[in-house]
Design a protein around this motif. Structure first.
Motif, PDB file in Angstrom:
ATOM      1  N   GLY A 133     -15.086 101.031  85.104  1.00  0.00           N
ATOM      2  CA  GLY A 133     -15.585 100.530  83.825  1.00  0.00           C
ATOM      3  C   GLY A 133     -14.434 100.235  82.876  1.00  0.00           C
ATOM      4  N   ALA A 134     -13.429 101.110  82.891  1.00  0.00           N
ATOM      5  CA  ALA A 134     -12.299 100.952  81.976  1.00  0.00           C
ATOM      6  C   ALA A 134     -11.489  99.703  82.301  1.00  0.00           C
ATOM      7  N   VAL A 135     -11.443  99.346  83.584  1.00  0.00           N
ATOM      8  CA  VAL A 135     -10.707  98.142  83.971  1.00  0.00           C
ATOM      9  C   VAL A 135     -11.334  96.923  83.291  1.00  0.00           C
ATOM     10  N   ALA A 136     -12.657  96.984  83.143  1.00  0.00           N
ATOM     11  CA  ALA A 136     -13.370  95.814  82.626  1.00  0.00           C
ATOM     12  C   ALA A 136     -13.194  95.624  81.124  1.00  0.00           C
ATOM     13  N   VAL A 137     -12.770  96.654  80.403  1.00  0.00           N
ATOM     14  CA  VAL A 137     -12.651  96.523  78.946  1.00  0.00           C
ATOM     15  C   VAL A 137     -11.261  96.001  78.594  1.00  0.00           C
ATOM     16  N   PRO A 138     -11.183  94.856  77.923  1.00  0.00           N
ATOM     17  CA  PRO A 138      -9.857  94.359  77.561  1.00  0.00           C
ATOM     18  C   PRO A 138      -9.183  95.276  76.544  1.00  0.00           C
ATOM     19  N   ALA A 139      -7.900  95.473  76.732  1.00  0.00           N
ATOM     20  CA  ALA A 139      -7.159  96.392  75.869  1.00  0.00           C
ATOM     21  C   ALA A 139      -7.257  95.972  74.400  1.00  0.00           C
ATOM     22  N   THR A 140      -7.351  94.657  74.181  1.00  0.00           N
ATOM     23  CA  THR A 140      -7.402  94.154  72.810  1.00  0.00           C
ATOM     24  C   THR A 140      -8.652  94.664  72.089  1.00  0.00           C
ATOM     25  N   ALA A 141      -9.750  94.748  72.838  1.00  0.00           N
ATOM     26  CA  ALA A 141     -11.000  95.179  72.224  1.00  0.00           C
ATOM     27  C   ALA A 141     -10.934  96.655  71.821  1.00  0.00           C
TER      28      ALA A 141
END
Lengths: 301, 456
Positions: A133-141
């Protein structure tokens, strides 16, 4: 036997000579396509290198892909001395963020990936789901929520605000997990244990060398991400003394967007060239390892 | 980089939404609060000049977020004069970057500076979210008449004064006389009709040369509509209207500019890019209609143009008219979260009204103060870059002719960030400018509703 040629260089040479005509026949279009891509990729670099030799005035007066005047060394000197030598400081900051942040992230990803791949424990699936799940969240967000959290902890405007988030690399963890399950056979671990090695001994003496290509790959990814990190430092840092190169160069560039600001495109360009040299060096030095690491785990899903 | 910036704006906008919701609650709780708008101004001053002087003598630490280059000297002088005050001048980013950082800090409730540099178009956003202090408390209303009308009205909103004007940008026509002469233009265009004719003349004679550049710039567009007498934005508290489609000034501008778009007579170069500086240096961009702060940027960024450039009054919509508008310009504001607001205001006054104002003018800034603007030294100064023309006379004249009554949206920073996705389509030829502005209107209204504004 004595032909004046080192013996061990002969077989590859011969192999190349034998294969070459076959290759050429097969992929002329591919070669042309590759050449086009090479030019396309290298053109911006060439532009950067050429323009780093120009003064601010010559940048405007001359054709972008050819030389006019030679101010390369004075540009480098000016880049390092502009605004009280702050560029050197930014360079050191970036190095520190990369060594501590990317190095630490790689270490953590290796340990966690290996652990997830090779050991069974309660909640393993949950951990794995969180990572995916964490891979899917862009760091910018995540940057603004992270800012709010760090602000409560009093960590904003300190190097920790850059280092701590850099330590987390879900993608690296995922890669190390895949890589560990492929590269370290359970049998080898078994036999190490049979011989009386503890888990740590097994990890460091047996598994770690096998994991090297994967580690280098993850390290490279983390180094590039940290080196190029822009948005997180942008919102975390206010004190220019903690800026990484990306943010520092962007403030120099922004001076041209400001009424009355000093326009220093020549320093921005020279600074950018200096900024990418360590990255290019890292790729050239580590490419052997990371090529094998990149493809590992891609065959068997 | 562009992508992360834009995303940043959106995230910042979310912060605005949260803050706005809080504002809406508090303003409805004290309904009728807006009634004290005008009467409040004079009665509210509770801090006297003696108090300010005492704060300066007592000293303390101030954090100032600003990117304006001349402030460095102002801060140095200020600290020499008041040795007990220590000012930490931080460049927290330029424009949008700084606003984002400010919003984040306000939302986090920590790390908010005492003083912030905020452009006029962005100030309403910080007023609305109650992030900046109402300076009436410190007697700012008494400064009426100190500043030129354009900047002074820009820092006021319902209920008080929210910043002190630092610089202003009355518009004028900056042109390269060498290029004009080359194409047989002997007098700079006095009306927009002449301007359009000249633009076509130049571009027809040499397709690589343009009258000006424009790829869709929200700030320029609103300034042009402002000059044309348009009032597309109406704001009163949390009720607002956006109306480009039915606004006469907007239509005047859109019709005129459409002629240049249709003829591809505008250089497809964005302002402030390296190509922009290069275009001016090489004579491919012959003129700019821009704020009075431009000379310093020309002298620093287009050194080769020295001796070639001149300044003329802004072209008019009607022959013989004398109406201008403002483009850019910025204020210094005291943040509400500052724990030393008195000292912060004392610094504001020093930097914008007292010695600092002169220091800044001496270092190339365009003043917002009547005193500096009308001083003979300023007006009679000649500038070799502009062929020894007394450019300040033209610029000061423009400052006096700014059309009154313009207001920006309380979320103009967001609105400007979506300009290129809406109105910007006209610049690549996929819609007309009038349709594009209507799309901008729709996007702004949608955002206003999403944020809880009442749209009329």
């Amino acid at each position: 036997m004595r032909r004046g040629r080192p013996r061990n260089s002969t077989p590859p040479l011969r192999a190349k000579a034998r294969r070459a005509p076959h290759l050429r026949r097969k992929s002329l279009t591919l070669t042309v396509l590759c050449a086009v891509m090479v030019v396309y990729t290298l053109l911006p670099l060439a532009w950067l290198a050429i323009n780093a030799t120009k003064s601010q005035q010559n940048l405007f007066d001359s054709f972008g892909l050819w030389f006019k005047g030679f101010g390369f060394f004075s540009n480098i000197g000016d880049t390092f001395s502009y605004q009280h030598d702050i560029f050197g400081r930014w360079l050191l900051n970036t190095l520190m963020y990369v060594v501590v942040g990317a190095g630490g992230a790689t270490l953590l990803a290796t340990l966690a990936g290996y652990g997830l791949a090779k050991f069974d424990f309660a909640g393993k699936k949950a951990v794995f789901a969180v990572v995916i799940g964490a891979v899917a969240v862009p760091a910018t967000a995540l940057a603004v929520p992270t800012f709010l959290m760090f602000s409560k902890m009093g960590l904003t405007d300190t190097p920790w605000a850059i280092i701590i988030p850099s330590l987390i690399s879900p993608f690296g963890l995922y890669l190390m997990w895949t890589f560990s399950s492929e590269a370290v056979p359970a049998e080898i671990m078994e036999s190490a244990r049979m011989d009386g090695a503890g888990e740590f001994r097994t990890f460091f003496s047996v598994s770690l060398p096998l994991l090297a290509p994967g580690i280098v790959t993850v390290l490279l990814f983390n180094v590039v991400t940290t080196w190029n990190n822009y948005f997180l430092p942008l919102i975390m840092l206010k004190n220019q003394n903690w800026y990484p190169l990306t943010l520092g160069l962007s403030t120099w560039n922004d001076q041209a967007h400001t009424a009355g600001g000093e326009v220093v495109f020549n320093l921005v360009i020279t600074g950018s060239l200096i900024t990418i040299i360590p990255l290019i060096a890292a790729f050239l030095l580590l490419q052997r390892y990371w090529q094998s690491g990149l493809s590992a785990g891609s065959v068997k899903g | 980089m562009t992508i992360s910036r834009r995303r940043g704006v959106l995230l910042g906008a979310t912060a605005l939404a949260v803050a706005l919701a809080a504002t809406a609650c508090s303003s409805s709780a004290s309904s009728g609060g807006s009634g004290k708008t005008s009467s409040g101004s004079s009665q509210a001053a509770t801090v006297t000049d003696a108090d300010l002087q005492a704060a300066l003598t007592a000293g303390g630490n101030l954090t100032v977020w600003a990117w304006e280059p001349t402030l460095k000297k102002v801060v140095a002088d200020f600290q020499t004069k008041y040795p007990n005050v220590h000012v930490n001048l931080v460049n927290a980013g330029t424009g949008n970057d700084e606003y984002k950082a400010l919003q984040n800090a306000v939302q986090a409730g920590k790390g908010v500076p005492d003083v912030a540099h905020i452009e006029y178009y962005a100030l309403p956003q910080f007023e609305l979210t109650k992030s900046v202090a109402n300076l009436d408390e410190f007697g700012a209303a008494a400064l009426n008449g100190t500043f030129t009308p354009g900047p002074w009205s820009s820092v006021q909103a319902a209920g008080g004064v929210y910043g002190l004007p630092m610089d202003s940008g009355p518009m004028a026509l900056f042109y390269n006389q060498t290029v004009f002469t080359k194409f047989g233009i002997t007098t700079p265009p006095a009306t927009w009709d002449e301007y359009i004719a000249d633009a076509k003349k130049i571009h027809t004679a040499d397709p690589s040369v343009y009258m000006t550049n424009d790829t869709g710039d929200a700030g320029f567009t609103t300034s042009m509509i402002w000059q044309a007498g348009g009032k597309p934005y109406s704001v009163s508290g949390t009720t607002l209207g956006v109306n480009f489609a039915g606004d006469a000034g907007t239509q005047k501008f859109a019709t005129a500019w459409q002629q240049l778009l249709d003829g591809h007579d505008l250089a497809p170069i964005s302002s402030w890019s390296d190509a922009w500086y290069q275009g001016m240096a090489s004579g491919k961009i012959a003129s700019l209609t821009i704020g009075a702060w431009m000379p310093a940027s020309l002298e620093s960024g287009v050194k080769s143009g020295s001796g070639q450039w001149r300044v003329a009054p802004m072209p008019q919509w009607t022959a013989g008219g004398k109406v201008t508008s403002e483009n850019g310009g910025s204020s210094l504001a005291v943040m509400k979260a500052s724990t030393n607001q008195k000292l912060a205001y004392a610094f504001l006054k020093y930097a914008t009204v007292d010695e600092g104002a002169q220091t800044r003018v001496d270092n190339g800034a365009f003043p917002a103060t009547v005193k500096q603007l009308n001083s003979p030294d300023f007006l009679n100064k000649t500038d070799a870059y502009f062929g020894d023309q007394k450019i300040n006379q033209v610029l000061a004249q423009s400052a006096a002719e700014v059309a009154p009554g313009w207001s920006y949206l309380p979320f103009q920073v967001y609105a400007n960030s979506v300009f290129n996705d809406t109105a910007g389509k006209a610049y690549i030829g996929s819609s007309s400018l009038a349709d594009g502005l209507k799309a901008w209107q729709d996007a702004s209204i949608k955002y206003a509703k999403d944020q809880g504004f009442t749209v009329k």
